[in-house]
Design a protein around this motif. Sequence first.
Motif, PDB file in Angstrom:
ATOM      1  N   GLU A  34      -3.689  20.765 -28.154  1.00 25.69           N
ATOM      2  CA  GLU A  34      -3.481  22.201 -28.300  1.00 25.69           C
ATOM      3  C   GLU A  34      -4.763  22.946 -28.681  1.00 25.69           C
ATOM      4  N   GLU A  35      -5.887  22.278 -28.504  1.00 32.62           N
ATOM      5  CA  GLU A  35      -7.168  22.950 -28.730  1.00 32.62           C
ATOM      6  C   GLU A  35      -7.307  24.170 -27.828  1.00 32.62           C
ATOM      7  N   ASP A  36      -6.938  24.022 -26.570  1.00 33.77           N
ATOM      8  CA  ASP A  36      -7.064  25.131 -25.627  1.00 33.77           C
ATOM      9  C   ASP A  36      -6.157  26.300 -26.021  1.00 33.77           C
ATOM     10  N   TRP A  37      -4.943  25.995 -26.487  1.00 30.82           N
ATOM     11  CA  TRP A  37      -4.040  27.054 -26.937  1.00 30.82           C
ATOM     12  C   TRP A  37      -4.648  27.834 -28.099  1.00 30.82           C
ATOM     13  N   LEU A  38      -5.277  27.110 -29.037  1.00 34.50           N
ATOM     14  CA  LEU A  38      -5.860  27.787 -30.196  1.00 34.50           C
ATOM     15  C   LEU A  38      -7.012  28.693 -29.778  1.00 34.50           C
ATOM     16  N   ILE A  39      -7.777  28.251 -28.798  1.00 40.77           N
ATOM     17  CA  ILE A  39      -8.938  29.025 -28.351  1.00 40.77           C
ATOM     18  C   ILE A  39      -8.519  30.179 -27.436  1.00 40.77           C
ATOM     19  N   ASN A  40      -7.635  29.898 -26.491  1.00 43.58           N
ATOM     20  CA  ASN A  40      -7.342  30.861 -25.419  1.00 43.58           C
ATOM     21  C   ASN A  40      -5.936  31.446 -25.444  1.00 43.58           C
ATOM     22  N   GLY A  41      -5.076  30.959 -26.339  1.00 46.86           N
ATOM     23  CA  GLY A  41      -3.693  31.411 -26.354  1.00 46.86           C
ATOM     24  C   GLY A  41      -2.843  30.625 -25.369  1.00 46.86           C
ATOM     25  N   ILE A  42      -1.516  30.796 -25.483  1.00 49.45           N
ATOM     26  CA  ILE A  42      -0.582  30.091 -24.608  1.00 49.45           C
ATOM     27  C   ILE A  42      -0.409  30.890 -23.331  1.00 49.45           C
ATOM     28  N   GLN A  43      -0.679  30.272 -22.203  1.00 46.62           N
ATOM     29  CA  GLN A  43      -0.532  30.956 -20.927  1.00 46.62           C
ATOM     30  C   GLN A  43       0.925  31.352 -20.684  1.00 46.62           C
ATOM     31  N   LYS A  44       1.104  32.504 -20.055  1.00 48.66           N
ATOM     32  CA  LYS A  44       2.420  33.025 -19.660  1.00 48.66           C
ATOM     33  C   LYS A  44       3.294  33.406 -20.856  1.00 48.66           C
ATOM     34  N   LEU A  45       2.686  33.560 -22.039  1.00 49.89           N
ATOM     35  CA  LEU A  45       3.411  34.106 -23.185  1.00 49.89           C
ATOM     36  C   LEU A  45       2.812  35.477 -23.490  1.00 49.89           C
ATOM     37  N   PRO A  46       3.420  36.536 -22.982  1.00 47.95           N
ATOM     38  CA  PRO A  46       2.814  37.865 -23.104  1.00 47.95           C
ATOM     39  C   PRO A  46       2.788  38.372 -24.541  1.00 47.95           C
ATOM     40  N   ILE A  47       1.754  39.129 -24.850  1.00 46.60           N
ATOM     41  CA  ILE A  47       1.609  39.686 -26.194  1.00 46.60           C
ATOM     42  C   ILE A  47       2.781  40.601 -26.526  1.00 46.60           C
ATOM     43  N   GLU A  48       3.356  41.238 -25.524  1.00 45.74           N
ATOM     44  CA  GLU A  48       4.505  42.126 -25.770  1.00 45.74           C
ATOM     45  C   GLU A  48       5.685  41.343 -26.349  1.00 45.74           C
ATOM     46  N   GLN A  49       5.910  40.132 -25.842  1.00 47.54           N
ATOM     47  CA  GLN A  49       7.002  39.304 -26.354  1.00 47.54           C
ATOM     48  C   GLN A  49       6.717  38.860 -27.784  1.00 47.54           C
ATOM     49  N   ILE A  50       5.486  38.474 -28.050  1.00 44.74           N
ATOM     50  CA  ILE A  50       5.111  38.047 -29.399  1.00 44.74           C
ATOM     51  C   ILE A  50       5.296  39.195 -30.388  1.00 44.74           C
ATOM     52  N   ARG A  51       4.859  40.386 -30.016  1.00 47.08           N
ATOM     53  CA  ARG A  51       4.999  41.537 -30.905  1.00 47.08           C
ATOM     54  C   ARG A  51       6.459  41.893 -31.143  1.00 47.08           C
ATOM     55  N   LYS A  52       7.272  41.733 -30.124  1.00 45.83           N
ATOM     56  CA  LYS A  52       8.700  41.977 -30.295  1.00 45.83           C
ATOM     57  C   LYS A  52       9.302  40.991 -31.283  1.00 45.83           C
ATOM     58  N   ASP A  53       8.930  39.722 -31.177  1.00 46.81           N
ATOM     59  CA  ASP A  53       9.471  38.695 -32.055  1.00 46.81           C
ATOM     60  C   ASP A  53       8.973  38.826 -33.490  1.00 46.81           C
ATOM     61  N   VAL A  54       7.700  39.161 -33.656  1.00 51.10           N
ATOM     62  CA  VAL A  54       7.151  39.230 -35.009  1.00 51.10           C
ATOM     63  C   VAL A  54       7.684  40.429 -35.776  1.00 51.10           C
ATOM     64  N   SER A  55       8.148  41.448 -35.083  1.00 50.08           N
ATOM     65  CA  SER A  55       8.552  42.683 -35.754  1.00 50.08           C
ATOM     66  C   SER A  55      10.062  42.862 -35.902  1.00 50.08           C
ATOM     67  N   ARG A  56      10.855  41.946 -35.355  1.00 50.71           N
ATOM     68  CA  ARG A  56      12.308  42.152 -35.403  1.00 50.71           C
ATOM     69  C   ARG A  56      12.941  41.479 -36.619  1.00 50.71           C
ATOM     70  N   ASP A  57      14.050  42.049 -37.060  1.00 51.21           N
ATOM     71  CA  ASP A  57      14.871  41.468 -38.130  1.00 51.21           C
ATOM     72  C   ASP A  57      14.077  41.186 -39.401  1.00 51.21           C
ATOM     73  N   ILE A  58      13.250  42.145 -39.791  1.00 49.65           N
ATOM     74  CA  ILE A  58      12.505  42.049 -41.049  1.00 49.65           C
ATOM     75  C   ILE A  58      13.313  42.754 -42.129  1.00 49.65           C
ATOM     76  N   THR A  59      13.513  42.081 -43.268  1.00 47.73           N
ATOM     77  CA  THR A  59      14.434  42.584 -44.287  1.00 47.73           C
ATOM     78  C   THR A  59      13.742  43.135 -45.537  1.00 47.73           C
TER      79      THR A  59
END
Length: 262
Positions: free
Chosen positions: A92-117
Amino acid sequence: MVAIKDPWFTVQAIDETTFAISEYGHWEKVHSYLLIGEEQAALIDTGLGIDSIKRITDQLTNLPIIVLTTHVHWDHIGGHGEFEKLYVHKDEEDWLINGIQKLPIEQIRKDVSRDITIATPATFQVETYRPFQGSPTGLLNDGDEINIGNRILTIYHTPGHSPGHVSILDTKNGYLFTGDLLYDETPIYAFFPTTNPTDLVESLEKISKVPHVTKIYGAHNTIGLHADILKEVQDAVRVLRENDLVRFGTGVHTFKGFSIQF
């Protein structure tokens, strides 16, 4: 024993030199773990990156800290940028350097910001949130032993949830840190395109045979599962294989103390 009150993180002392640093205000209920040796400390994962985890580790130790990454998913590498020495499995060295391919930043932002209490810090802006990307200090391999000073941590390559996922055994105390390979309450995931059901089941079988385990510390939900769950894991592996369930699309499989979704 150090007592820390913080607006975002919850700190639980497992023993005098081992701490769970949790983010209960987020739906992931993610845990990072700080292990303090005599010469340095190891931080297993760095959480969501919504707030500064270094603010917590600075209160727990003055020793130099190395970060051991169980796997490169956004909810486990959020605070990596706050530390100098980062280690990840070679797959997973490449993932750490370049990110996970085909995982859009929009999806990550949606997940990180939902259901926060609980209230997030003013520094957290979902519009600009990005997972850490950068080069690791070094690479982890199956069987590596890391001595942090009278405390040896053994690396087990346990792919399936991700290709370079690792579990970490604190041989001194028998604590097995399993990342997203084993936890309770919510399903262990192996249904994404980047997962591998066969590898996950082989990894579960692998950790079920690790000797001298006293407690299991997963990256989500309950902190500190009894080692007896490893016998349940062995039974689950057998059931899944005998019934030809180890493949994508077979759904959620529930066992005593945990469940798996393919």
